[in-house]
Design an enzyme around this catalytic site. Structure first.
Site, PDB file in Angstrom:
ATOM      1  CB  CYS A 117      -0.873   0.032   1.248  1.00 46.95           C
ATOM      2  SG  CYS A 117      -1.881  -1.428   1.430  1.00 46.95           S
ATOM      3  NE  ARG A 139       4.731   1.939  -1.263  1.00 49.04           N
ATOM      4  CZ  ARG A 139       5.528   2.035  -0.198  1.00 49.04           C
ATOM      5  NH1 ARG A 139       6.671   2.662  -0.300  1.00 49.04           N
ATOM      6  NH2 ARG A 139       5.182   1.531   0.959  1.00 49.04           N
ATOM      7  CD1 TRP A 156       0.117  -5.654  -3.740  1.00 48.62           C
ATOM      8  CD2 TRP A 156       0.220  -6.501  -1.672  1.00 48.62           C
ATOM      9  NE1 TRP A 156       0.699  -6.901  -3.820  1.00 48.62           N
ATOM     10  CE2 TRP A 156       0.774  -7.436  -2.566  1.00 48.62           C
ATOM     11  CE3 TRP A 156       0.172  -6.818  -0.310  1.00 48.62           C
ATOM     12  CZ2 TRP A 156       1.276  -8.669  -2.147  1.00 48.62           C
ATOM     13  CZ3 TRP A 156       0.679  -8.036   0.107  1.00 48.62           C
ATOM     14  CH2 TRP A 156       1.216  -8.954  -0.823  1.00 48.62           C
ATOM     15  CG  ASN A 176       1.583   0.645   4.066  1.00 56.60           C
ATOM     16  OD1 ASN A 176       1.315  -0.556   4.015  1.00 56.60           O
ATOM     17  ND2 ASN A 176       2.711   1.139   3.618  1.00 56.60           N
ATOM     18  N   GLY A 177      -0.166  -1.243   6.414  1.00 64.97           N
ATOM     19  CA  GLY A 177       0.222  -2.090   7.549  1.00 64.97           C
ATOM     20  C   GLY A 177      -0.900  -3.060   7.864  1.00 64.97           C
ATOM     21  CD  GLU A 195      18.471 -11.674  -8.110  1.00 71.99           C
ATOM     22  OE1 GLU A 195      17.954 -12.236  -7.132  1.00 71.99           O
ATOM     23  OE2 GLU A 195      17.986 -10.653  -8.627  1.00 71.99           O
ATOM     24  CE  LYS A 215      15.455 -10.162 -10.253  1.00 67.84           C
ATOM     25  NZ  LYS A 215      15.477  -9.306  -9.156  1.00 67.84           N
ATOM     26  CD  GLU A 275      11.075 -10.188  -9.174  1.00 66.39           C
ATOM     27  OE1 GLU A 275      12.276  -9.923  -9.146  1.00 66.39           O
ATOM     28  OE2 GLU A 275      10.293  -9.780  -8.295  1.00 66.39           O
ATOM     29  CG  HIS A 321      21.051 -35.942  -5.273  1.00 63.37           C
ATOM     30  ND1 HIS A 321      21.491 -37.189  -4.872  1.00 63.37           N
ATOM     31  CD2 HIS A 321      22.160 -35.238  -5.573  1.00 63.37           C
ATOM     32  CE1 HIS A 321      22.813 -37.232  -4.907  1.00 63.37           C
ATOM     33  NE2 HIS A 321      23.250 -36.061  -5.339  1.00 63.37           N
ATOM     34  CE  LYS A 344      12.075  -1.727  -5.970  1.00 64.02           C
ATOM     35  NZ  LYS A 344      12.936  -2.716  -6.630  1.00 64.02           N
TER      36      LYS A 344
HETATM   37  O1  M6R Z   1      13.885  -3.806  -0.210  1.00 63.27           O
HETATM   38  P1  M6R Z   1      14.485  -5.162   0.053  1.00 63.27           P
HETATM   39  O2  M6R Z   1      15.831  -5.327  -0.568  1.00 63.27           O
HETATM   40  O3  M6R Z   1      14.502  -5.500   1.514  1.00 63.27           O
HETATM   41  O4  M6R Z   1      13.503  -6.161  -0.651  1.00 63.27           O
HETATM   42  C1  M6R Z   1      13.680  -7.548  -0.543  1.00 63.27           C
HETATM   43  C2  M6R Z   1      12.832  -8.290  -1.543  1.00 63.27           C
HETATM   44  O5  M6R Z   1      11.479  -8.034  -1.337  1.00 63.27           O
HETATM   45  C3  M6R Z   1      13.181  -7.902  -2.993  1.00 63.27           C
HETATM   46  O6  M6R Z   1      14.532  -8.108  -3.260  1.00 63.27           O
HETATM   47  C4  M6R Z   1      12.347  -8.758  -3.978  1.00 63.27           C
HETATM   48  O7  M6R Z   1      12.722 -10.090  -3.893  1.00 63.27           O
HETATM   49  C5  M6R Z   1      12.510  -8.225  -5.402  1.00 63.27           C
HETATM   50  N1  M6R Z   1      11.230  -8.026  -6.001  1.00 63.27           N
HETATM   51  C6  M6R Z   1      13.234  -9.148  -6.301  1.00 63.27           C
HETATM   52  O8  M6R Z   1      13.376  -8.616  -7.577  1.00 63.27           O
END
Ligand code: M6R
Length: 610
Positions: A2, A27, A77, A103-104, A483, A487, A490, A506, A605
């Site tokens: 949010c 976000r 959100w 937010n929260g 990583e 990517k 997502e 395995h 985000k």
């Molecule tokens: O702001 P942060 O680095 O703490 O965020 C951590 C994760 O939420 C963030 O890296 C998330 O995995 C990304 N969307 C990946 O691209």
């Protein structure tokens, strides 16, 4: 997650709120709304879907020229209740006097709702937030008529959980109230009025003078003054922060998507992160507060930042011979971790607001760990609470998929590893100097990868219909594979897994079919023969192999179906250069599928809930 905005001042309020909400879009959200005061009454407009729907509804309301001088807005959100007009914020009290954006998560909202229902309140949404509007109104009516600030404070005392709040009262058109606990909220100080927002980029179109609210603070925002109070109601005097980022840093600058812009910013961002901490060829880090002795290092983070931690584990153990544990923050905080005052805890976070990471940091501190945070956003909660901070110089990262933040986290973590190695007499100053020289050559290598992006684009065009894609590597290449796979998942919504080269057989090798794409970073000559064997194993089951190779691993090209050649980066630093083609690959896969690259479904985000 949010996002909140609010404004009181002499400018037309609706465009200011909509500009702020647009800047918060990155976000992640599924509905949006605003509340404002017009002729003594609160008016609300809120819509499920994108901001465009809200803008259409506002245009239909024909409000241009109306004397609106105060308002609050929200992008939601969904957590409690599906995305819908009713569940969107702002929420109103029964008599329409109080409007709230939040937010929260209010953890005790069911008890509060039960109590409020017994008082005769009717609820119109499934959200936890609606209780706040009713509670403020109840206190305003019953306990402190005419004193909005007091009514909000009485309400806050009853809330359990996390909140950033904006509260508007129809009786009080000259102010609104802001409050925060465990959810970020900043106040923007303008020439012609004042603002609130969930983060600094949302304010950049309006002002660069910012007051960061601390936990449990409450603020009364008026057109010509802002009053800040601590949890005990005592006035707080705080110098505003002058934000260095300019508004163009948070704009697309000619690129189609923020993600592409941010990938292309990697050379600059890595260079800035390095040069900020290097003077005349030697390390120049802020005071880190290393424990004496350093018995272990514990790295805690989420998502991409966690993957940066996986790389750091290997580098630190190799250079410093100190055991390193890497933990996912949400696991760490509940697993009764073993640490003491000989433990260095490295917290990694781009936003500095990820709730699990913040909570894990507090947990680690309460257990005696020395805390160092690697953070991008200055003024964020983690940056403010950590004993020591190493800032990355990524600049604002807007795309949900983290790219330049990862690269700069790695850059900072390499510097930390060198510093610890020197401190422990595992490396001499001269050896550190050599490593620094090698690091400083990395930005130009990333530039050369970017110059070859068309190769990746062509490869993605040939494979974007894949159902499942595997990444496989050993050592640092395995950390990188994790990583790369995240990517891809997502933003392309393609199923993907990352595996250590020796581990596939395995169990997971059962998933390899004729035509399955397996992408292998191959940058570690010491592990190359083993990887070639692993590649042969999956090829024997029909896999197609894309190798992302350094020249020193060239011999693996023979077992690959396609090859992307990296510059000659030293094996220890390879993730810094090898990650870029994997990010470009994810980008082009998403683009080819016609997806929303910057705002992938279901994701936010900055993850400010558990
Ligand atoms: O702001 P942060 O680095 O703490 O965020 C951590 C994760 O939420 C963030 O890296 C998330 O995995 C990304 N969307 C990946 O691209």
């Amino acid at each position: 997650m949010c996002g909140i905005v609010g404004y009181i001042g002499s400018r037309p309020v609706l465009p200011v709120l909509l500009d702020g909400l647009a800047r918060l879009e990155y976000r992640g959200y599924d509905s949006a709304g605003i509340a404002f005061i017009l002729r003594g009454q609160i008016r609300i407009c809120k819509k499920k879907g994108r901001l465009a729907q809200l803008e259409q509804a506002l245009a239909a309301a024909d409000l241009a020229g109306e004397p609106i001088r105060v308002g609050i807005g929200h992008t939601r959100w969904a957590t409690h209740g599906a995305p819908s007009d009713e569940n969107s914020h702002p929420h109103l009290s029964a008599n329409g006097r109080i409007a709230v954006v939040h937010n929260g998560i209010i953890e005790n909202y069911i008890d509060l709702k039960r109590y409020l229902c017994a008082q005769g309140c009717c609820f119109h949404s499934e959200t936890d937030t609606e209780v706040v509007a009713h509670l403020v109104d109840l206190h305003y009516e019953r306990d402190c008529p005419g004193d909005l600030m007091a009514a909000v404070c009485l309400t806050l005392a009853e809330l359990e959980g996390s909140y950033a709040l904006g509260v508007l009262c129809a009786d009080q058109p000259d102010r609104f109230i802001a409050a925060r606990k465990d959810s970020p909220l900043v106040i923007g100080l303008g020439e012609d009025g004042h603002f609130i927002a969930s983060d600094i980029p949302a304010l950049l179109g309006q002002t660069r003078r910012v007051l960061i609210m601390e936990d449990r603070e409450v603020a009364v925002i008026e057109r010509q003054r802002v009053q800040l109070f601590d949890a005990l109601g005592r006035p707080v005097c705080r110098e505003p922060l002058q934000v260095q980022w300019d508004s163009t840093a948070a704009e697309k600058g000619g690129y189609k998507h923020f993600m592409m812009k941010e990938i292309f910013e990697e050379p600059r961002a890595v260079r800035d992160t390095l040069t900020r901490h290097i003077r005349r060829g030697a390390l120049d880090l802020p005071a880190i507060g290393w424990p004496r002795p350093v018995r272990q290092v514990c790295i805690v983070a989420c998502g991409t930042a966690y993957h940066a931690g996986m790389v750091a584990k290997i580098v630190i153990e190799q250079l410093c011979r100190v055991p390193v544990v890497v933990d996912i923050a949400s696991e760490f905080r509940y697993r009764d971790p073993i640490l003491d005052d000989e433990t260095m805890v490295i917290i990694i976070s781009q936003s500095g607001e990820t709730l699990d990471t913040l909570a894990a940091m507090r947990e680690a501190r309460s257990r005696g760990g020395h805390i160092l945070a690697v953070v991008n956003v200055v003024g964020s909660s983690i940056a403010r609470e950590a004993a020591a901070v190493l800032f990355t110089a990524a600049g604002p990262e807007i795309a949900v998929a983290s790219t330049k933040a990862y690269s700069t986290q790695l850059a900072a973590l390499y510097l930390l590893a060198f510093s610890l190695a020197q401190r422990l007499n595992r490396m001499t100053a001269a050896e550190v100097g050599e490593k620094i020289d090698a690091l400083l050559a990395v930005p130009a290598m990333i530039d050369s990868v970017l110059a070859s992006q068309a190769e990746i684009q062509r490869f993605a065009a040939a494979h974007f219909n894949a159902h499942s894609i595997f990444f496989m590597g050993r050592g640092l290449d395995y950390a990188l594979a994790m990583e790369a796979s995240l990517k891809l998942k997502e933003i392309s919504y393609i199923h993907s897994e990352a595996y250590a080269g020796g581990e596939l057989k395995h169990g997971t090798i059962a998933l390899i079919e004729p035509g399955t794409l397996v992408i292998c970073p191959l940058t570690q000559p010491a592990l190359l023969d083993k990887m070639i064997s692993n590649i042969r194993e999956v090829k024997a089951r029909g896999a197609l192999i894309l190798g992302i190779l350094t020249p020193s691993c060239r011999k693996a090209a023979d077992v690959c179906d396609a090859v992307f050649m990296l510059p000659d980066v030293p094996p220890l630093l390879a993730p810094l250069v090898a990650v870029t083609p994997t990010q470009l690959f994810a980008y082009y896969m998403s683009l080819n599928k016609g997806l929303d690259v910057d705002k992938p479904r279901n994701l936010a985000k900055s993850v400010t809930v558990e």
